[in-house]
Design a protein around this motif. Sequence first.
Motif, short mmCIF file in Angstrom:
data_model
loop_
_atom_site.label_atom_id
_atom_site.label_comp_id
_atom_site.label_asym_id
_atom_site.label_seq_id
_atom_site.Cartn_x
_atom_site.Cartn_y
_atom_site.Cartn_z
N SER A 273 0.38 -1.07 -0.02
CA SER A 273 0.22 -0.67 -0.05
C SER A 273 0.62 1.06 0.12
O SER A 273 0.42 2.17 -1.14
CB SER A 273 -0.96 0.07 0.95
OG SER A 273 -1.43 -0.72 1.00
N SER A 274 2.26 1.11 0.65
CA SER A 274 2.63 2.46 1.26
C SER A 274 3.51 2.91 -0.62
O SER A 274 3.87 3.68 -0.42
CB SER A 274 3.74 2.26 2.34
OG SER A 274 4.81 1.64 1.49
N ASP A 275 3.28 1.85 -1.40
CA ASP A 275 4.16 2.11 -2.88
C ASP A 275 3.56 3.87 -3.46
O ASP A 275 3.99 4.66 -4.08
CB ASP A 275 3.85 1.26 -3.41
CG ASP A 275 4.52 0.19 -3.69
OD1 ASP A 275 6.09 0.41 -2.37
OD2 ASP A 275 4.89 -1.23 -4.00
N TRP A 276 2.08 3.73 -2.91
CA TRP A 276 0.80 4.90 -3.03
C TRP A 276 1.43 6.48 -3.13
O TRP A 276 1.82 7.24 -4.33
CB TRP A 276 -0.47 5.03 -2.80
CG TRP A 276 -1.21 6.12 -2.81
CD1 TRP A 276 -1.78 7.42 -2.15
CD2 TRP A 276 -2.23 5.80 -4.06
NE1 TRP A 276 -2.32 7.81 -3.19
CE2 TRP A 276 -3.12 6.96 -4.16
CE3 TRP A 276 -2.69 4.67 -5.06
CZ2 TRP A 276 -4.00 7.00 -5.05
CZ3 TRP A 276 -3.70 5.10 -6.09
CH2 TRP A 276 -4.28 6.18 -5.71
N TYR A 277 2.35 6.15 -1.47
CA TYR A 277 3.10 7.28 -1.35
C TYR A 277 4.47 7.76 -2.35
O TYR A 277 5.32 8.35 -2.25
CB TYR A 277 3.02 7.78 -0.30
CG TYR A 277 1.88 7.20 0.23
CD1 TYR A 277 0.81 8.87 0.22
CD2 TYR A 277 1.36 6.44 1.23
CE1 TYR A 277 -0.23 8.74 1.12
CE2 TYR A 277 -0.21 6.94 2.23
CZ TYR A 277 -1.05 7.78 1.81
OH TYR A 277 -2.13 8.59 2.02
N ILE A 278 5.08 6.54 -2.42
CA ILE A 278 6.13 6.56 -2.59
C ILE A 278 6.77 7.25 -4.72
O ILE A 278 7.04 7.61 -4.58
CB ILE A 278 6.78 5.09 -2.68
CG1 ILE A 278 7.57 4.33 -1.43
CG2 ILE A 278 8.03 4.36 -3.80
CD1 ILE A 278 7.74 2.91 -1.76
N HIS A 279 5.22 6.17 -5.39
CA HIS A 279 4.40 7.04 -6.47
C HIS A 279 4.29 8.42 -6.25
O HIS A 279 4.11 8.96 -7.74
CB HIS A 279 4.48 5.97 -7.07
CG HIS A 279 5.35 4.88 -6.99
ND1 HIS A 279 3.76 3.74 -7.84
CD2 HIS A 279 6.56 4.67 -7.14
CE1 HIS A 279 5.35 2.63 -7.50
NE2 HIS A 279 6.72 3.26 -6.79
N ASN A 280 3.74 9.33 -5.23
CA ASN A 280 3.94 10.55 -5.43
C ASN A 280 2.29 10.06 -5.87
O ASN A 280 1.69 11.59 -6.39
CB ASN A 280 4.62 11.31 -5.46
CG ASN A 280 5.58 11.45 -5.04
OD1 ASN A 280 5.63 11.56 -4.19
ND2 ASN A 280 6.52 11.78 -5.65
N HIS A 281 1.35 9.36 -6.06
CA HIS A 281 0.09 9.36 -6.97
C HIS A 281 -0.63 10.08 -5.71
O HIS A 281 -1.27 10.82 -6.45
CB HIS A 281 -0.32 7.73 -6.26
CG HIS A 281 -0.15 6.81 -7.91
ND1 HIS A 281 1.38 7.02 -8.37
CD2 HIS A 281 0.47 5.74 -7.52
CE1 HIS A 281 1.66 6.05 -8.83
NE2 HIS A 281 1.23 5.38 -8.28
N GLU A 282 -1.08 10.75 -4.66
CA GLU A 282 -1.55 11.89 -3.29
C GLU A 282 -1.40 13.10 -4.22
O GLU A 282 -2.07 13.91 -4.20
CB GLU A 282 -1.13 11.46 -2.05
CG GLU A 282 0.15 11.74 -1.18
CD GLU A 282 1.44 11.45 -2.08
OE1 GLU A 282 2.37 11.90 -1.65
OE2 GLU A 282 1.48 10.58 -2.84
#
Length: 423
Positions: free
Chosen positions: A66-75
């Motif tokens: 799930s944390s990959d969402w933030y690693i890829h800056n999708h937010e």
Amino acid sequence: MKEDLLHYVWKYRLFFTNDLISTNNDDILVLKNGTHNQNSGPDFFNAQVKIGEQLWAGNVEIHLKSSDWYIHNHEKDKNYDNVILHVVWEHDVEIHNNENVTIPTLELKEYVSKELLNSYQKLFSKPQKWINCENQISSIDSFVMNNWFERLYFERLERKSVLINELLSASKFDWEAVLFRLLAKNFGLKVNAESFFEMANMLDFSIVRKESGSQENLESLLFGQLGMLNDLKESQYFNVLKSEYNYQSKKYKLKTVDRSSVQYFRLRPTNFPTIRISQLACLYNLNQNLFSKLVQIENLDDFYKLFSVSTSEFWETHYTFEKESKKQVKKLTKSFVDLLLINTIIPLKFVYLRYIGKLNETEIIGLIEQIKPEKNSIIENFADLKVKSINAFQTQSLLQLKNEYCAPQKCLQCAIGNVLLKN
């Protein structure tokens, strides 16, 4: 575990679909998995998912964690605002979009069978000698192989079509000119392909048409444009060609090549550039409107007849300008014509028939199936794995399989890999 396996599992629903529950304990019912996106943006477009009592339509994003969402800056990316479900292998953090709205998450690892994971491990984990499925490929059903070969072959034709379309666009769709350039490239074989191709591109094809009435004139034009007439030699024929080319270069204002880049190294004498250029000149000396003739032929024997050409008389007793050899008529062999058919004529015919709206894929396959199988190390290695070829349709398909799927390990996009994983 790799993310592409998760894409594969989601795309083909290779997970237990009953009793799916989100990380927030909401029931999940997948109605449509969506369309796999191979470009930037969410991984699957236009999915339909019922979460709790609410039916959602939108996109699905897939990550290992799930944390990959933030690693890829999708937010921070508005392209991901319409993500309705986050599918992950391991849930380690709640995620939100750029409006700070929580996105439902499905942790997939509890819903994938151990058998599928074992098959994946078996296919990818152990270092293989040549291809990942080398111990299993011979077990694949012939129906699956034949259907996959057909797709592979047309993928290969599409790849070859890229250069053809570029040449057509540059020549304002002069099909005869494009044929000449492609044939020149193929007459050069691997060693001299680029030199021959560059020579053909330097020439306005209208000049070739004008000079094709005389094989000697056409030879002088082609040899000269390759820079093969720049030296001083005692050969009478060489000097005749050189004199003619000097006249041609002034007449047509040709850009001459300072130094020949053609190679003889590791070539059999019958493949020397001198012999191939003379044969190419003979072909165009004997055939006006060659492209028009070729597109009408459907039978392999008729192609062999059309390409039944040899060299000019000088080259019957020479392989180079200097040294005389035993007299031999040096005709194009059937195996060489096969190479021309495989690499130039059939791909060009494919593009032409599609261009005029008369493409018949069965006809194209019927033609390539008439040609004998190619011989090279890749085909030999497949034969050792009990995947044997009986015609060029199969060898071309195997080359596409090895180069575009096996080598980059795209087993999840391969019909063979799909069968092995699903089994």
